[in-house]
Structures are given as C-alpha cells and as structure tokens.
Design a protein around this motif. Structure first.
Motif, PDB file in Angstrom:
ATOM      1  N   LEU A 176       0.861  -1.195   0.000  1.00 38.77           N
ATOM      2  CA  LEU A 176       0.000   0.000   0.000  1.00 38.77           C
ATOM      3  C   LEU A 176       0.888   1.233   0.000  1.00 38.77           C
ATOM      4  N   GLU A 177       0.833   1.962  -1.093  1.00 41.44           N
ATOM      5  CA  GLU A 177       1.604   3.192  -1.170  1.00 41.44           C
ATOM      6  C   GLU A 177       0.752   4.360  -0.707  1.00 41.44           C
ATOM      7  N   GLY A 178       1.399   5.514  -0.510  1.00 42.53           N
ATOM      8  CA  GLY A 178       0.685   6.695  -0.038  1.00 42.53           C
ATOM      9  C   GLY A 178      -0.545   6.987  -0.893  1.00 42.53           C
ATOM     10  N   GLY A 179      -1.655   7.272  -0.233  1.00 43.72           N
ATOM     11  CA  GLY A 179      -2.888   7.611  -0.949  1.00 43.72           C
ATOM     12  C   GLY A 179      -3.783   6.416  -1.213  1.00 43.72           C
ATOM     13  N   THR A 180      -3.308   5.199  -0.908  1.00 44.02           N
ATOM     14  CA  THR A 180      -4.155   4.024  -1.150  1.00 44.02           C
ATOM     15  C   THR A 180      -4.825   3.572   0.146  1.00 44.02           C
ATOM     16  N   ARG A 181      -5.845   2.749  -0.009  1.00 45.13           N
ATOM     17  CA  ARG A 181      -6.607   2.224   1.107  1.00 45.13           C
ATOM     18  C   ARG A 181      -7.257   0.917   0.655  1.00 45.13           C
ATOM     19  N   VAL A 182      -7.808   0.169   1.585  1.00 50.21           N
ATOM     20  CA  VAL A 182      -8.574  -1.025   1.231  1.00 50.21           C
ATOM     21  C   VAL A 182      -9.985  -0.836   1.783  1.00 50.21           C
ATOM     22  N   GLU A 183     -10.952  -0.953   0.905  1.00 52.41           N
ATOM     23  CA  GLU A 183     -12.348  -0.752   1.302  1.00 52.41           C
ATOM     24  C   GLU A 183     -12.849  -1.960   2.111  1.00 52.41           C
ATOM     25  N   PRO A 184     -13.911  -1.763   2.908  1.00 56.00           N
ATOM     26  CA  PRO A 184     -14.434  -2.864   3.736  1.00 56.00           C
ATOM     27  C   PRO A 184     -14.844  -4.070   2.887  1.00 56.00           C
ATOM     28  N   HIS A 185     -14.464  -5.247   3.349  1.00 55.59           N
ATOM     29  CA  HIS A 185     -14.810  -6.484   2.628  1.00 55.59           C
ATOM     30  C   HIS A 185     -14.651  -7.665   3.582  1.00 55.59           C
ATOM     31  N   VAL A 186     -15.192  -8.794   3.183  1.00 52.57           N
ATOM     32  CA  VAL A 186     -14.934 -10.066   3.864  1.00 52.57           C
ATOM     33  C   VAL A 186     -14.101 -10.902   2.908  1.00 52.57           C
ATOM     34  N   ASP A 187     -13.045 -11.520   3.393  1.00 46.89           N
ATOM     35  CA  ASP A 187     -12.209 -12.344   2.518  1.00 46.89           C
ATOM     36  C   ASP A 187     -12.996 -13.568   2.053  1.00 46.89           C
ATOM     37  N   CYS A 188     -12.866 -13.839   0.769  1.00 50.75           N
ATOM     38  CA  CYS A 188     -13.542 -15.016   0.213  1.00 50.75           C
ATOM     39  C   CYS A 188     -12.885 -15.375  -1.118  1.00 50.75           C
ATOM     40  N   SER A 189     -11.581 -15.078  -1.225  1.00 52.28           N
ATOM     41  CA  SER A 189     -10.898 -15.169  -2.528  1.00 52.28           C
ATOM     42  C   SER A 189     -10.990 -16.559  -3.133  1.00 52.28           C
ATOM     43  N   ILE A 190     -11.048 -17.579  -2.296  1.00 50.61           N
ATOM     44  CA  ILE A 190     -11.000 -18.945  -2.825  1.00 50.61           C
ATOM     45  C   ILE A 190     -12.337 -19.348  -3.458  1.00 50.61           C
ATOM     46  N   SER A 191     -13.363 -18.546  -3.221  1.00 50.91           N
ATOM     47  CA  SER A 191     -14.706 -18.868  -3.738  1.00 50.91           C
ATOM     48  C   SER A 191     -14.733 -18.966  -5.257  1.00 50.91           C
ATOM     49  N   SER A 192     -13.804 -18.296  -5.929  1.00 48.28           N
ATOM     50  CA  SER A 192     -13.827 -18.268  -7.396  1.00 48.28           C
ATOM     51  C   SER A 192     -13.585 -19.651  -8.003  1.00 48.28           C
ATOM     52  N   TYR A 193     -13.009 -20.568  -7.247  1.00 46.66           N
ATOM     53  CA  TYR A 193     -12.655 -21.866  -7.835  1.00 46.66           C
ATOM     54  C   TYR A 193     -13.852 -22.773  -8.083  1.00 46.66           C
ATOM     55  N   ASP A 194     -14.855 -22.711  -7.202  1.00 44.06           N
ATOM     56  CA  ASP A 194     -16.042 -23.518  -7.515  1.00 44.06           C
ATOM     57  C   ASP A 194     -17.329 -22.725  -7.357  1.00 44.06           C
ATOM     58  N   MET A 195     -17.155 -21.384  -7.395  1.00 41.84           N
ATOM     59  CA  MET A 195     -18.302 -20.480  -7.384  1.00 41.84           C
ATOM     60  C   MET A 195     -19.234 -20.716  -6.194  1.00 41.84           C
ATOM     61  N   THR A 196     -18.669 -21.115  -5.082  1.00 42.05           N
ATOM     62  CA  THR A 196     -19.437 -21.258  -3.851  1.00 42.05           C
ATOM     63  C   THR A 196     -18.841 -20.285  -2.840  1.00 42.05           C
ATOM     64  N   PHE A 197     -19.690 -19.412  -2.306  1.00 41.82           N
ATOM     65  CA  PHE A 197     -19.165 -18.402  -1.386  1.00 41.82           C
ATOM     66  C   PHE A 197     -18.584 -19.079  -0.135  1.00 41.82           C
ATOM     67  N   LEU A 251       2.678 -10.415  13.923  1.00 38.96           N
ATOM     68  CA  LEU A 251       1.903 -11.434  13.220  1.00 38.96           C
ATOM     69  C   LEU A 251       0.519 -11.439  13.850  1.00 38.96           C
ATOM     70  N   LEU A 252      -0.463 -11.090  13.036  1.00 38.62           N
ATOM     71  CA  LEU A 252      -1.836 -10.935  13.506  1.00 38.62           C
ATOM     72  C   LEU A 252      -2.701 -12.045  12.918  1.00 38.62           C
ATOM     73  N   TYR A 253      -3.604 -12.558  13.727  1.00 43.80           N
ATOM     74  CA  TYR A 253      -4.646 -13.458  13.220  1.00 43.80           C
ATOM     75  C   TYR A 253      -5.992 -12.813  13.505  1.00 43.80           C
ATOM     76  N   PHE A 254      -6.871 -12.841  12.513  1.00 42.52           N
ATOM     77  CA  PHE A 254      -8.240 -12.422  12.823  1.00 42.52           C
ATOM     78  C   PHE A 254      -9.237 -13.405  12.229  1.00 42.52           C
ATOM     79  N   ARG A 255     -10.416 -13.393  12.802  1.00 38.22           N
ATOM     80  CA  ARG A 255     -11.460 -14.342  12.425  1.00 38.22           C
ATOM     81  C   ARG A 255     -11.892 -14.110  10.980  1.00 38.22           C
ATOM     82  N   GLY A 256     -12.075 -15.189  10.246  1.00 40.23           N
ATOM     83  CA  GLY A 256     -12.323 -15.081   8.817  1.00 40.23           C
ATOM     84  C   GLY A 256     -13.647 -14.460   8.426  1.00 40.23           C
ATOM     85  N   ASP A 257     -14.576 -14.359   9.364  1.00 39.37           N
ATOM     86  CA  ASP A 257     -15.891 -13.791   9.025  1.00 39.37           C
ATOM     87  C   ASP A 257     -15.970 -12.289   9.286  1.00 39.37           C
TER      88      ASP A 257
END
Ligand SMILES: [Fe+2]
Length: 203
Positions: free
Chosen positions: A90-111, A152-158
């Motif tokens: 993340l360089e200056g001026g960038t941000r990440v908008e609110p989301h829930v991680d689900c990147s792996i869903s694309s493999y079988d189209m199941t959320f 090293l941080l862990y947070f709940r996936g939901d």
C-alpha cells in the motif's frame, strides 16, 4: 467488550528476525509477479499478487518462493488445508475498502470465507499516518490495529475489514494469508499450487 475483541483477533510481536523481514521486503518489491492487485475493486491502487495452494502443495510453494518458507512454517494453522497468500503493498494515498475475505470462492463459485486470516507486517514506515486495519463484526467495530513491523496478527475469517488510507513516504507492506478448512469435495477444486498476478513474469 474485551472478551469480544479477544475472540476476534490475536497478535504476536517480534516474531521473526529483522534480517528475515528485510529480505522478505526486498524480495517482494523486486518480485516479477508484483503488479496492480487483482483481488477486487476494494483493492484499487494497491499492489500485490496471489499464491493459492493446498497443504499438499506447500513444498512447491516453498520451492518457487523460498522467501515465504519461514512465514508459512510459523503462520499456517494445522487445522487448515487450503490457503490464499497475498503480499500487499500500500503506497501513499491508497486504502482497502471494507470487505470479507472469500478469494478462494472463485474456484467452484461457492461463497466461502476463511477460518482465519493471518497478517505479517513486513514494513511499516516510520512516518506512517493512517493505515490502520479496522475489524468489524456485523455493525460493531471490534478492533482497530495499528500496524507495527514484525507483528503477526490473526483475525477471524468472518470479520468485515478495511485499511484506512495510508499516508507515508514509503509503502506499507504486509503478507496476508487467508486460511481455509475445506471439505474433501471442495478441496478437489483447489489447485495444488497456482500464482495469480496481473503482471506477466519477467524471465
Ligand atoms: Fe482482506
């Protein structure tokens, strides 16, 4: 409130030798796969690439990216069997908008959401303003993490999460791993080892 926070995330300080973080930072920044993030519109303006693998593919990941080996050995949870690894710059001026991680869903189209997400802060600039990780459970903010190098941080996936706008002269660099525990059937759709990048590698 504290009880809720404790369940939602946990962090460890000074996990790796400083030399390892320096090496990781320079390897990521010079990696031929590093390019505009292809994760989603929530990551517009950020840089990264993704490595997707099953537990059985860890050896292949380590062979291709020796720099990730110490991180994987420490950060991956035994209960998980599929992983989506993302260096994020993340360089200056960038941000990440609110989301829930689900990147792996694309493999079988199941959320699907991860069981947990791990984040190693590799570089946090001294002059950083903003760049906090904000964690939400439903409507409730349950954590606001000020990044520090070598946490090293862990947070709940939901959890819904976002990163406040970064203001700094140097990039804020983290290494994120979405960690999933999939059924045997779902696991069949996941590659042993795959790289996703908007950049064609330079050889
Ligand atoms: Fe995320």
């Amino acid at each position: 409130m504290n009880k809720i926070i404790t369940k939602c995330y946990a962090q460890r300080h000074n996990v790796f030798p400083v030399e390892y973080l320096d090496e990781l930072r320079s390897q990521i920044l010079s990696c031929s796969y590093l390019a505009a993030s292809q994760l989603s519109h929530n990551f517009t303006g950020t840089k990264g690439f993704s490595v997707i693998f099953k537990r059985s593919g860890i050896g292949e990941v380590e062979q291709h990216f020796p720099m990730f080996k110490p991180y994987l050995q420490v950060a991956l949870k035994q209960a998980c069997n599929a992983f989506y690894l993302n260096p994020l710059v993340l360089e200056g001026g960038t941000r990440v908008e609110p989301h829930v991680d689900c990147s792996i869903s694309s493999y079988d189209m199941t959320f699907t959401i991860p069981n947990l997400v791990s984040v190693l802060y590799i570089q946090v600039p001294q002059d950083l303003q903003g760049g906090e990780l904000v964690l939400q459970a439903g409507e409730h903010q349950v954590g606001i993490i000020e990044p520090r190098t070598n946490i090293l941080l862990y947070f709940r996936g939901d959890l819904v999460h976002s990163v406040n706008e970064v203001k700094s002269s140097q990039p804020r660099i983290s290494l994120i791993c979405e960690q999933y525990n999939l059924s045997a059937t779902r696991l069949e759709h996941i590659p042993e080892f795959e790289i996703k990048s908007a950049q064609k590698p330079r050889f």
